[in-house]
Design a protein around this motif. Structure first.
Motif, PDB file in Angstrom:
ATOM      1  N   LEU A 161     -10.467   6.435   2.810  1.00 47.57           N
ATOM      2  CA  LEU A 161     -10.516   5.278   1.914  1.00 47.57           C
ATOM      3  C   LEU A 161      -9.931   4.042   2.585  1.00 47.57           C
ATOM      4  CD1 LEU A 161     -11.179   4.341  -1.027  1.00 47.57           C
ATOM      5  CD2 LEU A 161      -8.776   4.797  -1.555  1.00 47.57           C
ATOM      6  N   LEU A 162      -8.797   4.206   3.244  1.00 41.56           N
ATOM      7  CA  LEU A 162      -8.156   3.061   3.881  1.00 41.56           C
ATOM      8  C   LEU A 162      -8.963   2.569   5.083  1.00 41.56           C
ATOM      9  CD1 LEU A 162      -4.458   4.298   3.603  1.00 41.56           C
ATOM     10  CD2 LEU A 162      -5.587   2.535   2.224  1.00 41.56           C
ATOM     11  N   ARG A 163      -9.604   3.496   5.804  1.00 45.81           N
ATOM     12  CA  ARG A 163     -10.467   3.066   6.910  1.00 45.81           C
ATOM     13  C   ARG A 163     -11.676   2.306   6.383  1.00 45.81           C
ATOM     14  NH1 ARG A 163      -8.912   8.111   9.444  1.00 45.81           N
ATOM     15  NH2 ARG A 163     -10.732   9.184   8.577  1.00 45.81           N
ATOM     16  N   LEU A 164     -12.243   2.748   5.258  1.00 49.76           N
ATOM     17  CA  LEU A 164     -13.366   2.016   4.662  1.00 49.76           C
ATOM     18  C   LEU A 164     -12.957   0.597   4.284  1.00 49.76           C
ATOM     19  CD1 LEU A 164     -14.967   4.803   2.443  1.00 49.76           C
ATOM     20  CD2 LEU A 164     -16.050   3.654   4.394  1.00 49.76           C
ATOM     21  N   GLU A 165     -11.716   0.450   3.813  1.00 53.63           N
ATOM     22  CA  GLU A 165     -11.237  -0.893   3.488  1.00 53.63           C
ATOM     23  C   GLU A 165     -11.141  -1.743   4.749  1.00 53.63           C
ATOM     24  OE1 GLU A 165      -7.963  -2.875   0.593  1.00 53.63           O
ATOM     25  OE2 GLU A 165      -7.189  -1.348   1.965  1.00 53.63           O
ATOM     26  N   ARG A 166     -10.593  -1.174   5.819  1.00 54.81           N
ATOM     27  CA  ARG A 166     -10.462  -1.931   7.063  1.00 54.81           C
ATOM     28  C   ARG A 166     -11.826  -2.308   7.634  1.00 54.81           C
ATOM     29  NH1 ARG A 166      -6.315   1.854   8.130  1.00 54.81           N
ATOM     30  NH2 ARG A 166      -7.635   2.989   9.606  1.00 54.81           N
ATOM     31  N   MET A 167     -12.832  -1.476   7.369  1.00 54.88           N
ATOM     32  CA  MET A 167     -14.180  -1.733   7.874  1.00 54.88           C
ATOM     33  C   MET A 167     -14.965  -2.687   6.976  1.00 54.88           C
ATOM     34  SD  MET A 167     -14.997   2.200   9.051  1.00 54.88           S
ATOM     35  CE  MET A 167     -16.614   1.932   9.806  1.00 54.88           C
ATOM     36  N   GLY A 168     -14.340  -3.134   5.880  1.00 52.21           N
ATOM     37  CA  GLY A 168     -14.969  -4.116   5.011  1.00 52.21           C
ATOM     38  C   GLY A 168     -15.948  -3.545   4.005  1.00 52.21           C
ATOM     39  N   ALA A 169     -15.926  -2.217   3.806  1.00 48.15           N
ATOM     40  CA  ALA A 169     -16.871  -1.589   2.879  1.00 48.15           C
ATOM     41  C   ALA A 169     -16.432  -1.693   1.438  1.00 48.15           C
ATOM     42  CB  ALA A 169     -17.057  -0.118   3.246  1.00 48.15           C
ATOM     43  N   LEU A 170     -15.142  -1.791   1.204  1.00 39.40           N
ATOM     44  CA  LEU A 170     -14.601  -1.829  -0.143  1.00 39.40           C
ATOM     45  C   LEU A 170     -13.214  -2.440  -0.100  1.00 39.40           C
ATOM     46  CD1 LEU A 170     -12.418   0.695   0.031  1.00 39.40           C
ATOM     47  CD2 LEU A 170     -14.422   2.068  -0.474  1.00 39.40           C
ATOM     48  N   ARG A 171     -12.631  -2.595  -1.255  1.00 43.40           N
ATOM     49  CA  ARG A 171     -11.263  -3.107  -1.353  1.00 43.40           C
ATOM     50  C   ARG A 171     -10.450  -2.164  -2.232  1.00 43.40           C
ATOM     51  NH1 ARG A 171     -10.939  -9.271  -2.872  1.00 43.40           N
ATOM     52  NH2 ARG A 171     -12.044  -9.352  -0.875  1.00 43.40           N
ATOM     53  N   VAL A 172      -9.325  -1.661  -1.727  1.00 44.81           N
ATOM     54  CA  VAL A 172      -8.449  -0.808  -2.520  1.00 44.81           C
ATOM     55  C   VAL A 172      -7.645  -1.707  -3.452  1.00 44.81           C
ATOM     56  CG1 VAL A 172      -6.577   0.879  -2.473  1.00 44.81           C
ATOM     57  CG2 VAL A 172      -8.338   0.913  -0.686  1.00 44.81           C
ATOM     58  N   CYS A 173      -7.779  -1.472  -4.758  1.00 41.87           N
ATOM     59  CA  CYS A 173      -7.199  -2.365  -5.762  1.00 41.87           C
ATOM     60  C   CYS A 173      -6.025  -1.693  -6.463  1.00 41.87           C
ATOM     61  CB  CYS A 173      -8.260  -2.762  -6.781  1.00 41.87           C
ATOM     62  SG  CYS A 173      -9.645  -3.663  -6.038  1.00 41.87           S
ATOM     63  N   ARG A 174      -4.953  -2.435  -6.653  1.00 42.16           N
ATOM     64  CA  ARG A 174      -3.717  -1.921  -7.214  1.00 42.16           C
ATOM     65  C   ARG A 174      -3.396  -2.497  -8.589  1.00 42.16           C
ATOM     66  NH1 ARG A 174      -3.896  -1.951  -1.854  1.00 42.16           N
ATOM     67  NH2 ARG A 174      -2.793  -0.341  -0.664  1.00 42.16           N
ATOM     68  N   SER A 175      -4.312  -3.302  -9.144  1.00 38.60           N
ATOM     69  CA  SER A 175      -4.106  -3.902 -10.454  1.00 38.60           C
ATOM     70  C   SER A 175      -5.456  -4.339 -11.001  1.00 38.60           C
ATOM     71  CB  SER A 175      -3.180  -5.117 -10.361  1.00 38.60           C
ATOM     72  OG  SER A 175      -3.811  -6.164  -9.631  1.00 38.60           O
ATOM     73  N   ALA A 176      -5.468  -4.648 -12.289  1.00 40.54           N
ATOM     74  CA  ALA A 176      -6.700  -5.150 -12.898  1.00 40.54           C
ATOM     75  C   ALA A 176      -7.099  -6.491 -12.285  1.00 40.54           C
ATOM     76  CB  ALA A 176      -6.509  -5.293 -14.403  1.00 40.54           C
ATOM     77  N   ALA A 177      -6.104  -7.317 -11.963  1.00 37.82           N
ATOM     78  CA  ALA A 177      -6.413  -8.615 -11.345  1.00 37.82           C
ATOM     79  C   ALA A 177      -7.076  -8.423  -9.990  1.00 37.82           C
ATOM     80  CB  ALA A 177      -5.130  -9.441 -11.204  1.00 37.82           C
ATOM     81  N   GLU A 178      -6.620  -7.429  -9.217  1.00 36.76           N
ATOM     82  CA  GLU A 178      -7.228  -7.179  -7.918  1.00 36.76           C
ATOM     83  C   GLU A 178      -8.645  -6.628  -8.078  1.00 36.76           C
ATOM     84  OE1 GLU A 178      -4.813  -4.926  -5.233  1.00 36.76           O
ATOM     85  OE2 GLU A 178      -3.143  -6.342  -5.325  1.00 36.76           O
TER      86      GLU A 178
END
Length: 345
Positions: free
Chosen positions: A94-111
């Motif tokens: 999951l974190l590698r996908l974020e670094r590759m720009g495929a998705l964003r790991v979100c930690r709140s509703a605002a994110e």
């Protein structure tokens, strides 16, 4: 332009873990071996979802339906070292996908809302079955720092925190004991930290314990209506009433065995039975409590849906049934975003 939707549960990360090296690029480029990949998610209008990290059962254990009249059995408990190995492996993907720009790991509703506005796939870090967390909850702190914001206390087996329901049909979820002391403390810790508790897979006694302890809305990310499909994994009337009273949410599970009145896992299951569950959920938990929790990449899905690109067919069926577009948009995404704001922050 498809109606955007947020999925309450998928097991795609486990599939990617099984692929081995290069799994992230296969997700980005597209792969027919999974229900969800980036190109199809975008074309279907998938705005994001809870991406589950499920430690798989030990080899040789069973997750099949146990017939009526036999003793309910659960797969064996999973060793914490094995659970952490697979959970950390999925978290790394999951974190590698974020670094590759495929998705964003979100930690709140605002994110989540910011990711959606930026046309990025919004991923909420979820674990299904808390075997990777030690009873002293030290691993919870580490996982939280990595982005964990949602925990399913159990899968359909017992662990240090509670007991799941077996895959049994027909059966009531009132099987086995409630949460352990460690499980009760895990619920309290999650409430303090802003980690959502997922009640799917939890037995009735554990459900009652969470309801008594937690001050947050009750959530079942991927469960259906027991009165329609009397599977142990589905929610009884009293559970649905408790979820409604708390202001919680139920995500419609696409798994055919949890949809059908006969409990059979058959791909020829129609979208009409999915709509029937939505009708019953609206009646039981209200318009603000109904959402999607597909179980993509973790279950046999109706052939009429097939994969993530079939979700618009379900949404269209709801429109055709007479649900207004504003309400279907709530079912598709807004109810999850409201729930995330009230549980995670």
């Amino acid at each position: 332009m498809p109606i955007p939707f947020f999925d309450g549960h998928n097991d795609t990360l486990l599939k990617l873990l099984e692929f081995g090296p290069g799994a992230e690029q296969r997700f980005i480029d597209g792969s027919s071996s999974v229900h969800i990949d980036l190109p199809r998610a975008r074309s279907a209008g998938m705005a994001g979802g809870f991406f589950a990290m499920f430690p798989p059962p030990l080899k040789g254990s069973s997750g099949t339906i146990v017939p009526t009249g036999s003793i309910p059995s659960l797969p064996p408990e999973l060793d914490i070292a094995e659970a952490q190995r697979s959970t950390f492996g999925m978290a790394a993907i999951l974190l590698r996908l974020e670094r590759m720009g495929a998705l964003r790991v979100c930690r709140s509703a605002a994110e989540v809302r910011a990711a959606v506005a930026a046309d990025m796939l919004a991923a909420v870090f979820h674990i299904e079955g808390a075997e990777a967390i030690d009873p002293d909850l030290q691993a919870l702190e580490v996982l939280y720092a990595a982005g964990l914001r949602s925990v399913g206390l159990v899968w359909s087996r017992a662990n240090a925190f509670g007991t799941g329901v077996p895959f049994r049909y027909p059966a009531d979820p009132d099987i086995g004991p409630g949460l352990t002391d460690a499980g009760k403390e895990l619920v309290r810790a999650c409430d303090r930290m802003g980690v959502m508790i997922d009640l799917s897979h939890l037995n009735a006694a554990g459900f009652r314990d969470v309801a008594a302890i937690s001050s947050k809305p009750l959530v079942a990310t991927h469960s259906n209506v027991h009165a329609i499909s009397p599977h142990a994994r589905n929610l009884a009337d009293w559970q649905l009433a408790a979820i409604r009273e708390s202001g919680g949410v139920v995500g419609l599970n696409f798994a055919t065995g949890f949809l059908r009145a006969d409990g059979q896992m058959r791909a020829d299951t129609g979208i009409d039975i999915m709509v029937r569950h939505v009708d019953a959920l609206v009646e039981a938990v209200g318009e603000d409590g109904v959402a999607i929790g597909s179980d993509f990449d973790g279950a046999l899905i109706p052939a009429a849906i097939g994969d993530v690109t079939g979700v618009p067919k379900l949404l269209q069926a709801l429109l055709d049934k007479g649900y207004g577009e504003a309400l279907v948009r709530k079912f598709a995404m807004e109810n999850w975003l409201s729930l995330i704001a009230r549980t995670i922050g």
